[in-house]
Write an enzyme that holds these catalytic residues in place. Structure first.
Site, PDB file in Angstrom:
ATOM      1  N   ALA A 162       2.821   4.727  -3.021  1.00  0.00           N
ATOM      2  CA  ALA A 162       2.981   4.105  -4.342  1.00  0.00           C
ATOM      3  C   ALA A 162       1.833   3.153  -4.639  1.00  0.00           C
ATOM      4  O   ALA A 162       1.248   3.176  -5.738  1.00  0.00           O
ATOM      5  CB  ALA A 162       4.316   3.364  -4.411  1.00  0.00           C
ATOM      6  N   GLY A 214       0.827  -1.199   0.000  1.00  0.00           N
ATOM      7  CA  GLY A 214       0.000   0.000   0.000  1.00  0.00           C
ATOM      8  C   GLY A 214       0.858   1.245   0.000  1.00  0.00           C
ATOM      9  O   GLY A 214       1.704   1.424  -0.865  1.00  0.00           O
ATOM     10  N   GLY A 215       0.684   2.101   0.995  1.00  0.00           N
ATOM     11  CA  GLY A 215       1.452   3.342   1.041  1.00  0.00           C
ATOM     12  C   GLY A 215       1.126   4.232  -0.142  1.00  0.00           C
ATOM     13  O   GLY A 215       0.161   4.017  -0.888  1.00  0.00           O
ATOM     14  N   GLU A 257      16.583  18.322 -21.913  1.00  0.00           N
ATOM     15  CA  GLU A 257      16.863  16.974 -22.395  1.00  0.00           C
ATOM     16  C   GLU A 257      15.591  16.133 -22.309  1.00  0.00           C
ATOM     17  O   GLU A 257      14.727  16.377 -21.472  1.00  0.00           O
ATOM     18  CB  GLU A 257      17.961  16.323 -21.543  1.00  0.00           C
ATOM     19  CG  GLU A 257      19.289  17.055 -21.547  1.00  0.00           C
ATOM     20  CD  GLU A 257      20.085  16.835 -22.821  1.00  0.00           C
ATOM     21  OE1 GLU A 257      19.662  15.992 -23.619  1.00  0.00           O
ATOM     22  OE2 GLU A 257      21.111  17.511 -23.002  1.00  0.00           O
ATOM     23  N   GLU A 278      14.923  17.140  -3.930  1.00  0.00           N
ATOM     24  CA  GLU A 278      14.126  17.935  -4.862  1.00  0.00           C
ATOM     25  C   GLU A 278      12.692  17.405  -4.989  1.00  0.00           C
ATOM     26  O   GLU A 278      12.016  17.635  -5.999  1.00  0.00           O
ATOM     27  CB  GLU A 278      14.799  17.972  -6.238  1.00  0.00           C
ATOM     28  CG  GLU A 278      16.000  18.907  -6.318  1.00  0.00           C
ATOM     29  CD  GLU A 278      15.617  20.384  -6.395  1.00  0.00           C
ATOM     30  OE1 GLU A 278      14.413  20.676  -6.470  1.00  0.00           O
ATOM     31  OE2 GLU A 278      16.525  21.246  -6.383  1.00  0.00           O
ATOM     32  N   LYS A 313       2.836  24.871  -2.266  1.00  0.00           N
ATOM     33  CA  LYS A 313       4.302  24.937  -2.376  1.00  0.00           C
ATOM     34  C   LYS A 313       4.691  25.606  -3.687  1.00  0.00           C
ATOM     35  O   LYS A 313       4.282  25.170  -4.766  1.00  0.00           O
ATOM     36  CB  LYS A 313       4.873  23.521  -2.302  1.00  0.00           C
ATOM     37  CG  LYS A 313       6.376  23.440  -2.497  1.00  0.00           C
ATOM     38  CD  LYS A 313       6.845  21.997  -2.431  1.00  0.00           C
ATOM     39  CE  LYS A 313       8.327  21.870  -2.748  1.00  0.00           C
ATOM     40  NZ  LYS A 313       8.786  20.467  -2.723  1.00  0.00           N
TER      41      LYS A 313
END
Length: 505
Positions: free
Chosen positions: A17, A14-15, A434, A345, A80
């Site tokens: 992801a 779960g979590g 890129e 990041e 944010k």
């Protein structure tokens, strides 16, 4: 009906992801013959460090049809506009990596080239003051972009979220189950593979229940139950470039209005994150065990909390890098099962999102064609490598030599792909996007400049433009950004009015 269509997609873990995968597959396969099942155990904890995001998460929420104000309330989120880096280039110096452009481009030449030409000629001013996102961060302002005024500076606002990862997983669970996804509680005891090709066929739970599937999504975290423990895909270790291998996390009480940005503060052997939410502040210390003991790292974190600790320290171990294959046979790895990029990041959740988007592009049937799998792996590998280079830039472009860790970072041999980018920027201020690079020109400019990398020349085409015209353009842009930032509401006021978790008395 196509006899090769998938009948059953099984998500392991779960979590964040697992439930992002469940929400995506549940939404897109709703009404189809393909079932979606997620297996997780309440006995197995999740790693909740991915509380900060970058702007493409808005695309993910929009794809699912999620109401943004509801999402913000349900996850105790804040908005944010960027990330502040403190003490990275040298002690006492900070800069903000904003989510948005600098200035406005003219005649197909980026704004920063005009600014660079002017500064090289002797007119010194602050590059970051020409970013609306930076100015809004500095003034603690926020609003959503004005979609009905495309010429306004306020139409260019670019933002993401800071949220409670456990609440986000719960929010997505409710969404996914509403789309028909079945959750099964239990720990996996055994994995059965097909003898002819090694594909995973079924999973046996400790309860004795067996769950068969055609396609498996491994969201089992660092251990990689299917992708590594079963298929032995292999792992590419990137500690030669990114030496941090430990983290300790701890939430604390909020002590003021939440800032509209995440903060990353360099420490003696790593860095500390600060993520302001509506109800608390998330904190963590990422460090290198070769240069710092675990107890020392935890004490440094405790000494630098804004408020009272709200939970025990959660210690984590990791190896930065990636699986040699993200998709192997009929198993796709997501999240920590796919690899680990430290959250400097805020790319962890984004990598889940882009892999899911890539999965939809290459969605398989029971034949699992190698051309699709190879294309997926190639594109995902390039994306991980671009992020790796961006993170390595933070560590290696520094004047910090005050601790053994930072002297080690200065001596790291940069990847050739990063060396090439830095060389082009130093020569003439050129930055090229890129393929599979989630960070655009403005992001590279912010970090290159913030980390002290300076060009020696600007674009030669600018030399023909009169200096008074360049001065006028830059003054006008500066005044426009100042006016726009002034007109924005305060971040906390925007939350209170639109999506606060808390009721006003």
């Amino acid at each position: 009906m196509n006899p090769h269509l998938l009948e059953h997609c099984v998500i392991v873990g779960g979590g964040t992801a697992g439930w992002m995968a469940a929400a995506t597959l549940g939404h897109l396969l709703e009404g189809s013959p393909t079932k979606v099942t997620l297996i997780e155990s309440e006995q197995i904890g999740t790693v909740g460090v991915g509380e900060a995001t970058i702007p493409p998460i808005i695309t993910f929420n929009t794809m699912l049809g999620i109401d943004e104000d509801e999402f913000v309330r349900e996850t105790n989120a804040t908005f944010k506009l960027g990330i502040e880096f403190v003490d990275w280039f040298e002690r006492g110096q900070s800069y903000i990596h904003p989510f948005g452009d600098f200035g406005r481009d003219f005649d197909a030449i980026p704004f920063y080239q005009y600014w660079l030409h002017r500064n090289l000629a002797g007119t010194k001013d602050d590059l970051f003051s020409y970013s609306l996102m930076v100015e809004a961060c500095r003034r603690e302002k926020f609003m959503r972009p004005l979609t009905n005024r495309p010429q306004s500076a306020l139409s260019g606002i670019n933002y993401a979220f800071q949220f409670d990862a456990s609440l986000y997983a719960a929010f997505l669970r409710r969404f996914a189950e509403g789309k028909g996804v079945t959750r099964v509680e239990g720990k996996i005891q055994d994995v059965t593979q097909a003898s002819e090709n090694g594909h995973v066929q079924s999973l046996k739970l400790e309860s004795g229940e067996t769950i068969e599937g055609d396609f498996f999504v491994d969201c089992s975290g660092f251990r990689g139950l299917l992708i590594e423990q079963t298929l032995e895909t292999g792992y590419e270790d990137w500690r030669q470039w990114l030496p941090c291998d430990r983290a300790v996390a701890m939430p604390c009480a909020k002590v003021g209005d939440p800032l509209p940005y995440t903060r990353a503060t360099a420490r003696d052997a790593g860095w500390q994150w600060r993520i302001p939410l509506q109800h608390r502040t998330g904190n963590g210390h990422v460090y290198c065990s070769e240069f710092m003991e675990d107890d020392t790292a935890e004490q440094i974190l405790r000494d630098n909390l804004d408020g009272e600790p709200l939970a025990d320290a959660n210690r984590l171990r990791f190896v930065t890098g990636r699986r040699k294959k993200f998709w192997d046979g009929n198993v796709l790895a997501l999240g920590l099962a796919a690899g680990f990029m430290e959250p400097l990041e805020s790319t962890s959740i984004h990598l889940i999102q882009t892999s899911l988007a890539r999965l939809l592009t290459h969605f398989p049937d029971k034949r699992f064609k190698s051309a699709d799998i190879d294309a997926f792996n190639h594109r995902t590998t390039k994306e991980y490598e671009r992020i790796r280079d961006f993170l390595v830039l933070h560590y290696t472009a520094t004047r910090r030599d005050d601790t053994p860790f930072w002297r080690h970072c200065q001596a790291i041999e940069q990847p050739d792909s990063l060396k090439s980018r830095i060389e082009q920027f130093r020569d003439c201020g050129r930055i090229f996007s890129e393929p599979n690079d989630i960070f655009g020109t403005a992001s590279w400019l912010a970090v290159l400049y913030g980390q002290g990398v300076r060009p020696t020349a600007a674009n030669p085409l600018i030399a023909k433009i009169p200096s008074d015209k360049i001065d006028n353009i830059i003054r006008q842009i500066g005044a426009t950004i100042d006016h726009a930032a002034t007109s924005m509401p305060f971040h906390q006021d925007f939350i209170n009015e639109n999506c606060s978790t808390f009721s006003e008395p």
